[in-house]
Each structure stands twice: as structure tokens, then as C-alpha cells.
Design an enzyme around this catalytic site. Structure first.
Site, PDB file in Angstrom:
ATOM      1  N   LYS A  13      35.135  63.318  30.224  1.00  0.00           N
ATOM      2  CA  LYS A  13      33.870  63.176  30.957  1.00  0.00           C
ATOM      3  C   LYS A  13      33.839  64.111  32.175  1.00  0.00           C
ATOM      4  CE  LYS A  13      34.216  58.703  31.802  1.00  0.00           C
ATOM      5  NZ  LYS A  13      35.528  58.391  31.172  1.00  0.00           N
ATOM      6  N   ARG A  88      30.058  51.174  34.573  1.00  0.00           N
ATOM      7  CA  ARG A  88      31.226  50.879  33.757  1.00  0.00           C
ATOM      8  C   ARG A  88      31.177  49.457  33.228  1.00  0.00           C
ATOM      9  NH1 ARG A  88      35.036  55.023  35.602  1.00  0.00           N
ATOM     10  NH2 ARG A  88      37.129  54.727  34.849  1.00  0.00           N
ATOM     11  N   ARG A 123      47.643  65.496  31.681  1.00  0.00           N
ATOM     12  CA  ARG A 123      46.618  65.701  32.708  1.00  0.00           C
ATOM     13  C   ARG A 123      47.243  65.864  34.089  1.00  0.00           C
ATOM     14  NH1 ARG A 123      41.020  62.450  33.233  1.00  0.00           N
ATOM     15  NH2 ARG A 123      42.128  60.621  33.994  1.00  0.00           N
ATOM     16  N   ARG A 156      48.113  61.628  38.390  1.00  0.00           N
ATOM     17  CA  ARG A 156      47.492  60.466  39.041  1.00  0.00           C
ATOM     18  C   ARG A 156      48.298  59.218  38.718  1.00  0.00           C
ATOM     19  NH1 ARG A 156      41.277  60.558  37.256  1.00  0.00           N
ATOM     20  NH2 ARG A 156      41.691  58.359  36.968  1.00  0.00           N
ATOM     21  N   ARG A 167      43.924  50.643  31.058  1.00  0.00           N
ATOM     22  CA  ARG A 167      42.577  51.198  31.261  1.00  0.00           C
ATOM     23  C   ARG A 167      41.807  51.269  29.947  1.00  0.00           C
ATOM     24  NH1 ARG A 167      43.683  56.646  34.055  1.00  0.00           N
ATOM     25  NH2 ARG A 167      41.436  56.782  34.339  1.00  0.00           N
TER      26      ARG A 167
HETATM   27  P1  AMP Z   1      37.992  57.477  36.773  1.00  0.00           P
HETATM   28  O1  AMP Z   1      38.365  58.624  37.620  1.00  0.00           O
HETATM   29  O2  AMP Z   1      36.512  57.460  36.418  1.00  0.00           O
HETATM   30  O3  AMP Z   1      38.857  57.318  35.559  1.00  0.00           O
HETATM   31  O4  AMP Z   1      38.219  56.158  37.669  1.00  0.00           O
HETATM   32  C1  AMP Z   1      39.488  55.803  38.151  1.00  0.00           C
HETATM   33  C2  AMP Z   1      39.518  54.350  38.556  1.00  0.00           C
HETATM   34  O5  AMP Z   1      38.544  54.116  39.591  1.00  0.00           O
HETATM   35  C3  AMP Z   1      39.156  53.357  37.462  1.00  0.00           C
HETATM   36  O6  AMP Z   1      40.263  53.037  36.637  1.00  0.00           O
HETATM   37  C4  AMP Z   1      38.696  52.164  38.306  1.00  0.00           C
HETATM   38  O7  AMP Z   1      39.799  51.494  38.891  1.00  0.00           O
HETATM   39  C5  AMP Z   1      37.931  52.842  39.426  1.00  0.00           C
HETATM   40  N1  AMP Z   1      36.496  53.056  39.080  1.00  0.00           N
HETATM   41  C6  AMP Z   1      35.849  54.244  38.967  1.00  0.00           C
HETATM   42  N2  AMP Z   1      34.560  54.070  38.655  1.00  0.00           N
HETATM   43  C7  AMP Z   1      34.371  52.736  38.560  1.00  0.00           C
HETATM   44  C8  AMP Z   1      33.260  51.902  38.240  1.00  0.00           C
HETATM   45  N3  AMP Z   1      32.062  52.418  37.956  1.00  0.00           N
HETATM   46  N4  AMP Z   1      33.461  50.550  38.247  1.00  0.00           N
HETATM   47  C9  AMP Z   1      34.647  50.008  38.550  1.00  0.00           C
HETATM   48  N5  AMP Z   1      35.740  50.725  38.832  1.00  0.00           N
HETATM   49  C10 AMP Z   1      35.618  52.078  38.847  1.00  0.00           C
END
Ligand code: AMP
Length: 210
Positions: A13, A88, A123, A156, A167
């Protein structure tokens, strides 16, 4: 174009959002990046989010809605935006509708879980600007260094294998039902992941008719 990108963690994404963002000249809003920046700065939001993010759990909906409401009110969002990683959950999508946030399309990038698990191990993320690279599919020019800002590349915490599995479970349980939500609104578009980044972008352009 107001676009939502749906897909499992590691589906690509962020990478595709960056490409589309340049092509369409609209910003990408990534709640993951906003949360990581807040965590790094130690803001109240960052402190609240930390335990959830590091465990691969979702940050509470009210925190996310607050972030989105504030960010989408900024000037650069007037002509459209790409939402990467938000909504999400169904309650987040409902809250966005209640706030009058109308989107044009929700694009789902479909990838098998095993592909994600294999992919996440390669990654690397810039500690400074959050840009992501992949050791095989999208390597930086100089190993360990960000092409864009020269920052140090890192794995990360939530890209560690056990956390990736958690996740993915969260994705299937909480986020995947959003496909049905946007399908009912006639806004869902699906694209199958392709072996390379550019091939996936080609499929996305076709699907979005851009
Ligand atoms: P990402 O970089 O989008 O994979 O997000 C990393 C982490 O941030 C996720 O595993 C969640 O812990 C948190 N996070 C990001 N976006 C959201 C969202 N829309 N709702 C809840 N948690 C989020």
C-alpha cells in the site's frame, strides 16, 4: 480522487501510494507514518499508541479518527488524497462517513499471507523519513541508507516475524470486512498483487481507469 488503499500489512500500500501520489499530485495520508512520527517525538498521541503499534495491535478508533479529522482539514487535501492504512475497522469507516468524508474508491491489493510473511522479512524503513525499501524488490542505492534523505534504514519493530503474524490475524478479523462495506457502496476495486512493483502499478491504473 479520494482513494482508500486496503490490503494486508506488507501488501504494498505504502509503495503504491507513493507512486500514485506523484502521478495524481495528491498527498498520501498514512496513519502508520503519522503514529510512528508521534511515537518518535513522544507526543501524548505517540505515547498512547506505542504499546499497540509495537505489539501489532490496532490503535483505538477514537485516536485514529482524531488524527484523520485534523489531517484531512489541511489545505493540501482539497483536491484529493490517498488514505494508506485507514480506515482499518468498520467503526472507523462509519465514523469517517459521519464526518462527511466521502471517498471515490477503495482499492484492495490482494496478496496471499505466505507472500506477505516472506516479503516482510526484507522490508527496511528509513528511521528519519519513513520511506520503505525492500532488500530484493526495491533496494536502496547504498545499503542501509535512505535514497531520499540519507537517513539510516532499520527493521520496524512490528515487522518482526511474530508481530507480522499477529498483524495478519488482526487484518483478517478487523480490516478485511471493510471490503464488503465498500462493495455495498459500489466503491470496491480489487487488484491481484503482481511479482513486481511496476506490474502491480499497471494493474492499479487499469482498475482505477487513470
Ligand atoms: P502501518 O504502517 O499502516 O502498517 O501501521 C502500523 C501500525 O500502526 C499498525 O499495526 C497499528 O498498530 C497502527 N495503525 C495504523 N493505522 C491504523 C488505523 N487506521 N487504526 C488502528 N491502528 C492503526
Amino acid at each position: 480522487m479520494r482513494l482508500i488503499l486496503l490490503g494486508a500489512p506488507g501488501a504494498g500500500k505504502g509503495t503504491q501510494a507513493e507512486i500514485l501520489s506523484k502521478e495524481l499530485n495528491i498527498p498520501t495520508i498514512s496513519t502508520g507514518n503519522i503514529l510512528r512520527a508521534a511515537m518518535k517525538e513522544g507526543t501524548p498521541t505517540g505515547l498512547k499508541a506505542k504499546e499497540y503499534v509495537n505489539a501489532g495491535k490496532l490503535v483505538p478508533d477514537d485516536v485514529i479518527i482524531g488524527i484523520i479529522k485534523e489531517r484531512l482539514a489541511e489545505d493540501d487535501c482539497k483536491n484529493g488524497y490517498i488514505l494508506d492504512g485507514v480506515p482499518r475497522t468498520i467503526p472507523q469507516a462509519q465514523a469517517m462517513e459521519e464526518l462527511g468524508i466521502v471517498i471515490d474508491k477503495a482499492l484492495s491489493i490482494e496478496v496471499e499471507d505466505q507472500t506477505i510473511i516472506d516479503r516482510m522479512s526484507g522490508r527496511r524503513t528509513c528511521k528519519n523519513c519513513s520511506r520503505t525499501f525492500h532488500m530484493i524488490f526495491n533496494p536502496p542505492i547504498k545499503e542501509g541508507v535512505c535514497d531520499v534523505c540519507g537517513g539510516e534504514l532499520d527493521i520496524r519493530k512490528d515487522d518482526m516475524p511474530e508481530t507480522v503474524k499477529a498483524r495478519l490475524d488482526v487484518y483478517h478479523k478487523e480490516t478485511e470486512p471493510l471490503k464488503g462495506f465498500y462493495e455495498n457502496l459500489g466503491k470496491l476495486v480489487k487488484v491481484d498483487n503482481q511479482p513486481g512493483i511496476e506490474e502491480t502499478t499497471v494493474e492499479i491504473r487499469k482498475a482505477l481507469e487513470i
